[in-house]
Each structure stands twice: as structure tokens, then as C-alpha cells.
Design a protein around this motif. Structure first.
Motif, PDB file in Angstrom:
ATOM      1  N   GLN A  51       0.853  -1.177   0.000  1.00 28.02           N
ATOM      2  CA  GLN A  51       0.000   0.000   0.000  1.00 28.02           C
ATOM      3  C   GLN A  51       0.895   1.235   0.000  1.00 28.02           C
ATOM      4  OE1 GLN A  51      -0.871  -2.693   2.264  1.00 28.02           O
ATOM      5  NE2 GLN A  51      -1.985  -3.264   0.412  1.00 28.02           N
ATOM      6  N   THR A  78     -10.840  -2.395   0.247  1.00 24.08           N
ATOM      7  CA  THR A  78      -9.489  -2.823  -0.097  1.00 24.08           C
ATOM      8  C   THR A  78      -8.631  -2.825   1.163  1.00 24.08           C
ATOM      9  OG1 THR A  78      -8.771  -0.553  -0.566  1.00 24.08           O
ATOM     10  CG2 THR A  78      -9.663  -1.840  -2.419  1.00 24.08           C
ATOM     11  N   GLU A 115      -3.294   0.518  -3.437  1.00 25.09           N
ATOM     12  CA  GLU A 115      -2.341  -0.551  -3.700  1.00 25.09           C
ATOM     13  C   GLU A 115      -1.371  -0.090  -4.792  1.00 25.09           C
ATOM     14  OE1 GLU A 115      -5.515  -1.166  -2.842  1.00 25.09           O
ATOM     15  OE2 GLU A 115      -4.890  -2.197  -1.007  1.00 25.09           O
TER      16      GLU A 115
END
Length: 275
Positions: A51, A78, A115
Motif C-alpha cells: 500500500q 481494499t 495498492e
């Protein structure tokens, strides 16, 4: 090679299970992902996804420690969304990654946490922004290719190829898509001093520049084959305003009089000066 557009995980895996494809790239090599999928096997990884924070180079945050008190854009459901929620940062949730980045470009959010697989392509085409790595190994995901669980020969062949390509070719491919750019080491305190926040006027100017001007002049204002390098502009602020309002005859620079007011143009000039 055939490409199957997919929006959801099971739609992608159905292509594999029903024999419409033999590989599904970009799957996490994690027991949490595969435990309920007995027909799926995931190869050895070809990269590790992290991340990252994505923020403007000018006036943006320089480290995770600067995010409290900022508005952070995330994609719903997410790992990045969970990370921001657990840290108690103020977040604005979007459905798709492109919506997150659109809000960032328009200055609707101060930064995005996403991400690295999504951050990389954005950074490749939007050089006015940078990635700042998050140091959270719990959420790092090894990424491999999915094959049918009974296709042992293909899995072994893919893993041999990954091993053979690992030293040089795989990093080149990942770099092509911006993944390497998006996975830089977390900044040190010395390397990332707090940056002066932009005034509301300059935040608005950044948004206007990125949405209205950067298509021709580049997000870094250093020009493109279609338009001039604004960083090299030698005139005064008044000269800059006059050119924007009147345009340049014989070039692609059309007049913006009536579309952007004088004060906004001055703020755009000041924003460019700070790049």
C-alpha cells in the motif's frame, strides 16, 4: 492470448475454471484467498504488492505521519481502505481507483492510499504526483498467477519462467507499468521534511491547472510537443495573465478570456513557479 474484461473476482476465476483461459495474472498468494477455492492454485510470486500514499509533489504530504488531519481518498473494501480506517485517518471512499485519482487531481482529497498496482500506472502518466511507501508488512501481498489446481505441469512451467526472468526481465516489466516507481522505500525523516501546505487559492490553482492546462503543457508544466514549457516562461506575472487571456496567434494556445478569471490565472502562475 485473450483478454477477458472482469469486474469481480469470481467472474475472472470462472473463465479459468471453465477452460476459457489457462492463467489469471495478479492473484494474491495467500491462504486467506485460496482456502475456499479448491479448484485454484497460485504460482510462486513475481512481485510483492504494497500500500502506498499518492500525493502531489508540491504542497503534498511527505510521509504517513503527515496524514492525520488530512482527507485521504481510498477505494472501498481494499486493504488500503482498512489500513486508513484502522489508523483513524479521515477518509473519503470511492468505488473505483480512477475515481480516487480523479478526486486527487481535482484536490477533493489531500492524498490517496492505494495498492501499488494501481498507483504505478497513475504515476507513469501523471508526473506531478509521487508515491510514498507505507511500512506495514502485515498487508504486503505476494502476487502470482492463478492456474487450475489440477494443471500441475503449467504451474511448474510458469514458476520456472518466473525464476528465469526474475533477475532482470521481471523488474523491467514492472517498471514499464510503474510498479517499481510506486514501491520506493518508505521515506526517512531527513529525506521527507514537512512541506508547506498550499493555500486554498493555490490548491484551487493546482486543480485548475491539472484539469485544464496539463493536457497540453504537462503535469509538471515543462511542456510537451504540443505546447510550451511554462517553467521557462521569462515574462512577468502580468505577461503570463495577458498570454493566457489572449492566447498566442498561430499556435495551439487559444484565448481563455471569459473561461478563467484574472485572479485564478495569477494563482496558476504562482503554482507553476513553485513546481
Amino acid at each position: 492470448m485473450h483478454w477477458f474484461p472482469t469486474e469481480r473476482e469470481m467472474l475472472a476465476l470462472r473463465q479459468l475454471y471453465e477452460g476459457r483461459c489457462d492463467l489469471v495474472m495478479g492473484l494474491p498468494r495467500s491462504n486467506r484467498f485460496t482456502d475456499d477455492k479448491p479448484r485454484l492454485a497460485v504460482t510462486a510470486p513475481y512481485y510483492v504488492m504494497h500500500q502506498v500514499i499518492v500525493a502531489p509533489i508540491v504542497g503534498g504530504v511527505g510521509s504517513p505521519e503527515q496524514l492525520p488531519g488530512k482527507l485521504v481518498g481510498v477505494q472501498a473494501m481494499t486493504l488500503a481502505d482498512l489500513l486508513v480506517y484502522e489508523r483513524g485517518w479521515n477518509r473519503k471512499v470511492y468505488v473505483k481507483p480512477e475515481e480516487v485519482f480523479g478526486a486527487l487531481v481535482k484536490s477533493e482529497v489531500d492524498a490517496a492510499v492505494v495498492e501499488s498496482a494501481f498507483a504505478g500506472p497513475f504515476l507513469k502518466r501523471t508526473p506531478g504526483f509521487r508515491a510514498i511507501a507505507m511500512s506495514d508488512p502485515r498487508r504486503d501481498l505476494e502476487i502470482g498467477a492463478g492456474v487450475r489446481a489440477n494443471d500441475h505441469e503449467l504451474k511448474e512451467a510458469v514458476e520456472r519462467a518466473i525464476q528465469q526472468l526474475g533477475a532482470k526481465t521481471l523488474p523491467e516489466i514492472l517498471s514499464r507499468y510503474g510498479i517499481v516507481l510506486a514501491q520506493a522505500e518508505p521515506p526517512t525523516a531527513a529525506a521527507s521534511p514537512p512541506t508547506a501546505p498550499l493555500t486554498p487559492e493555490l490548491r484551487a490553482a493546482r486543480s485548475t491547472y491539472l484539469t485544464q492546462c496539463s493536457q497540453c503543457h504537462g503535469t509538471d508544466a515543462q511542456g510537451t510537443p504540443a505546447a510550451a514549457n511554462l517553467k521557462a516562461f521569462k515574462g512577468s506575472e502580468d505577461d503570463f495573465v495577458r498570454v493566457v487571456l489572449s492566447g498566442r496567434p498561430g499556435t495551439a494556445m487559444t484565448p481563455w478570456k471569459g473561461l478563467i478569471d484574472t485572479d485564478d490565472i495569477r494563482n496558476i502562475a504562482r503554482y507553476i513557479k513553485g513546481l
